[in-house]
Design an enzyme around this catalytic site. Structure first.
Site, short mmCIF file in Angstrom:
data_model
loop_
_atom_site.label_atom_id
_atom_site.label_comp_id
_atom_site.label_asym_id
_atom_site.label_seq_id
_atom_site.Cartn_x
_atom_site.Cartn_y
_atom_site.Cartn_z
CB CYS A 327 -0.96 0.00 1.18
SG CYS A 327 -0.18 -0.35 2.76
CG HIS A 810 -3.73 -0.13 5.12
ND1 HIS A 810 -3.24 -0.68 3.96
CD2 HIS A 810 -4.94 0.42 4.79
CE1 HIS A 810 -4.11 -0.49 2.98
NE2 HIS A 810 -5.14 0.18 3.46
#
Length: 851
Positions: A327, A810
């Site tokens: 990510c 994340h």
């Protein structure tokens, strides 16, 4: 018919190969696009190079290479008929699914069935031969076709262990001998024990020596002292200091001459007081820590959970699939391709890039950037659902940047892994790669480049030195002492300690709220310069440095320094919120250059300090330095070593305990911190007849021959290498960047709208000028290229991080498009309802026009 096929293939037999061990077969994705066997036109695999091409690009490969034989792969996805029994997806045994490909997760296996089709296609006539066709094809062709069909796809072969070749366990790991020398490594402030390097540091796992590595093409610098140490001691294993995470670390074996695995790394690190194994990995591929409860609200707020976010589709609204902790790459690429310069460079020049791509486009940076840019901006992979009743559940497919990730991270120990990485570090890495691949052509990363003016002042003589350096990002500190809810934070900390002592549940965490103005003020405050050597005093002294903008970039990158190391070596994320503004005016931070009232420090380098055992009485006695003993005793009463206190008072010019205390804090982790004060032997101004000492050296001398040799060994001309080193004060990393951005013969028309200055030039941009600068006729064009303009900006994007460390958690990003904030969360793209601008990690501003 068999004879006819055999005769048809005879002219092409020399070009048909059987995949060998190590050959990668790209049968899941086109090298120029994201076409796959599931695309409408299927995928064509070259039977010589095993590269894959979509229907729009296979003709280009045929024209460029003359390769005529391709295997066409097509996967048909069909919805099961009403009443069909749900259950297992058809596999190889019934002949319908025989390609070794991952099934598309966008189609539920219980509602769809798959049927694969393969055939040989001969160009240019597109003659097709269905497969399998064992009886009618020559044996070599049959074997090659079977090998291609049965080989794993290129990237499936490498996952999940690594994007590079598999790393083996070192033969020294199990029996590694570690010395009982009571060495303990602090969590910060590392420095090579043999030079001043503070980057690319390696910890020898036998004796705990911290030494610098070699200089590599990716920008990491060093003088090779870690390797020299191995040659002297034969201690084989070393770990890279800034790669130590709860998941492990990057270990290198000098004897085996390769990166290795150390299954006992936690034990080997704990020998030196390093404990990093306090975090765990969750099943969904993201990382968290064992104390994850304080982060729950952060995950919800940043991802805007609980809100009915409206999905958006079309050009510029394409998601990027998460390849497994990738990510950080997806968010950076989404922001870059929202900038017109990157769109123009890679998407605007798409056909030109493709036409001039090398024979293996999967290894070409420009091709893979153009491929990703087109995938994100074309809208081809971001289409709304066909059935209106499925709109609420429909999610776009997005694109998978496997080829770009493999290409851009090759040779990089962190980014080539499947571990989570720091998005800020990756952004700078990509900018560096863009710079190297844009030599002599348009460089989209010019929009980020700016000049920083550094003003260093000797605290004792008040003389100053001005330097300029190139930068791409400003890092803002987050001063907790300026939090507006300071009392609430103190109360929480007291409750937390009380709960910890009494083994009760911790209280609800409190997030620090820090004004953006306080962060900006902390950024502009003077910093102590470690190991400052005053050329006026010809000795170490106290020095302070302030930084200002010598030019303002077109796009400003601003990073909040949210991450730090605790004393227990556990990486910690500061829980804070900052009221980052939509509009930012930095005009008051424009550099002014040397002022009429200021006196410059002499342009001299430090003298060579002789070892104590080489000094004798023939050199004459040196008067004892004057030291404020009262200040020394005041510091010693705080618990610092007496000799360290004497050095602190001396090097700060007897300017008081407070200044000396700051010196101690900045130097207390150095190996010679508590050693007695020794003064260098300094020459008289006149000529000397002694060969035993060397005085201060003018800065104009030629760069070190070792540095020149490193650059020339990489293929750069000697004269160009010397010029680069001189322009960057002999810094190898910056010299390489300078070379790539300054070809030997720079065309003046390419610089017509850019302001060029030498790093040590005092011709700074006028603070009152708010238009794009142009080259002055008498301006030296050999300096770094910058696009100057006004210092007023508007926020257009930010990247946010969730989790306890940059090595875990994340990333998502928010980008303002068409007047609306949009959240990009991997492949999901939706309109943002409440963009969490106060919780961002990296912010992106674009410059406002002067009107």
């Amino acid at each position: 018919m068999a004879a006819d096929l055999g005769e048809l293939l005879v002219p092409y037999m020399p070009t048909v190969r059987v995949p060998r061990t190590g050959d990668r077969v790209f049968k899941s994705e086109c090298a120029f696009s994201f076409d796959s066997p599931e695309s409408e036109g299927g995928l064509y695999v070259c039977m010589n190079t095993f590269l894959g091409f979509g229907r729009e690009h296979v003709e280009r490969h045929y024209r460029k290479t003359g390769q005529s034989v391709y295997m066409h792969l097509k996967r048909h996805v069909k919805e099961k008929a009403t009443g069909a029994a749900a259950g297992a997806i058809p596999r190889r045994r019934n002949g319908k699914v025989f390609l070794d490909l991952e099934l598309n997760r966008d189609f539920n296996g219980e509602d769809y069935e798959y049927e694969d089709e393969a055939k040989l296609v001969i160009f240019p006539d597109h003659f097709e031969i269905p497969l399998p066709n064992i009886e009618e094809l020559p044996a070599l062709v049959t074997i090659a076709c079977d090998a291609v069909l049965n080989s794993p796809s290129a990237y499936k072969k490498q996952e999940p262990d690594s994007w590079e070749e598999e790393i083996q366990v070192s033969k020294h790991a199990r029996s590694l001998r570690q010395l009982d020398n009571e060495v303990r490594i602090p969590p910060r402030g590392w420095k090579c024990q043999k030079c001043e390097m503070r980057e690319n540091l390696w910890l020898n796992l036998t004796d705990g020596a911290v030494l610098c590595g070699k200089w590599f093409f990716d920008g990491s610098g060093g003088n090779g002292h870690a390797l020299d140490h191995f040659k002297e001691t034969k201690y084989p294993l070393a770990v890279k200091m800034d790669t130590i995470t709860p998941d492990g670390a990057d270990v290198y074996s000098f004897e085996e001459e390769e990166a290795v695995l150390d299954p006992h790394i936690s034990e080997h690190l704990s020998h030196f007081g390093i404990d990093m194994l306090t975090q765990t990995k969750t099943e969904n591929g993201h990382h968290t820590d064992n104390n994850s409860r304080p982060r729950v609200s952060e995950w919800e707020v940043i991802q805007e959970s609980g809100m009915k976010l409206k999905a958006v589709f079309g050009s510029g609204y394409t998601g990027i699939k998460n390849l497994g902790n990738s990510c950080y790459l997806g968010t950076v690429m989404q922001v870059l391709f929202s900038i017109p310069d990157f769109q123009r460079m890679y998407v605007g020049n798409l056909q030109k890039i493709y036409d001039y791509s090398p024979l293996d486009p999967s290894q070409d940076f420009a091709t893979q950037m153009a491929k990703l840019g087109h995938g994100l901006l074309s809208g081809q992979f971001s289409k709304p659902p066909m059935k209106s009743e499925l709109i609420e559940q429909h999610q776009q497919k997005g694109v998978s940047p496997r080829m770009l990730k493999a290409m851009v991270s090759r040779g990089h120990p962190e980014f080539s892994s499947i571990r989570q990485q720091d998005a800020h570090e990756f952004l700078l890495h990509v900018i560096n790669v863009v710079e190297r691949n844009s030599a002599g052509s348009e460089n989209p990363s010019d929009v980020f480049r700016f000049l920083v003016e550094e003003r260093v002042q000797c605290c004792q003589t008040r003389q100053v030195r001005y330097n300029q350096r190139v930068d791409y990002c400003i890092q803002l500190p987050a001063p907790f002492e300026a939090a507006t809810n300071r009392e609430e934070l103190l109360a929480y900390e007291a409750k937390r300690k009380d709960a910890e002592e009494n083994m009760r549940a911790p209280p609800e965490p409190v997030r620090a709220r820090i004004p953006f103005t306080a962060c900006l003020q902390a950024f502009t405050e003077p910093d102590n310069v470690p190991d400052f050597w005053s050329s006026a005093l010809q000795a170490k002294s106290a020095g302070v440095k302030t930084s200002r903008f010598a030019s303002f970039p077109e796009y400003l990158i601003l990073q909040i320094k949210k991450f730090t190391f605790g004393d227990d070596w556990v990486p910690k994320k500061l829980d804070l919120a900052i009221d980052v503004p939509d509009f930012l005016d930095l005009s008051r931070l424009r550099a002014t250059g040397l002022q009429a009232s200021e006196e410059e420090l002499p342009d001299l380098l430090p003298p060579i300090v002789l070892a104590e055992d080489t000094r004798d009485n023939s050199m004459g006695s040196i008067d004892s330095p004057e030291i404020d003993e009262a200040a020394v005793m005041q510091l010693a009463e705080m618990g610092f070593p007496l000799e360290a206190c004497r050095k602190a008072v001396y090097y700060t010019g007897n300017m008081g305990p407070e200044m000396a205390f700051n010196w101690i804090i900045a130097h207390m982790e150095e190996p010679d911190f508590a050693e007695p004060l020794t003064l260098p032997s300094i020459m008289d101004p006149g000529p000397s007849t002694s060969d035993s000492t060397v005085g201060a050296t003018p800065l104009g001398n030629s760069p070190p021959e070792e540095s020149i040799a490193i650059l020339t060994s990489m293929g750069f001309p000697r004269a160009h290498s010397i010029q680069a080193l001189k322009a960057t004060n002999n810094n190898l990393e910056r010299a390489l960047d300078w070379i790539f951005t300054h070809p030997e013969e720079e065309e003046s028309d390419a610089l017509s709208d850019m302001a060029d200055t030498e790093p040590n030039d005092n011709a700074f941009s006028n603070a009152n000028s708010h238009s794009n600068s142009t080259l002055s006729p008498d301006r030296d064009v050999s300096g770094p290229r910058v696009k100057d303009g006004p210092g007023r900006y508007e926020l257009f994007a930010f990247i946010s991080h969730m989790g306890a460390s940059t090595m875990s958690g994340h990333y998502v990003c928010h980008i303002k498009k068409e007047g609306r904030w949009v959240i990009y969360n991997d492949h999901k793209v939706c309109l943002s309802e409440r963009p969490p601008k106060d919780l961002g990690y990296i912010y992106f501003y674009h410059r406002l026009s002067s009107s």
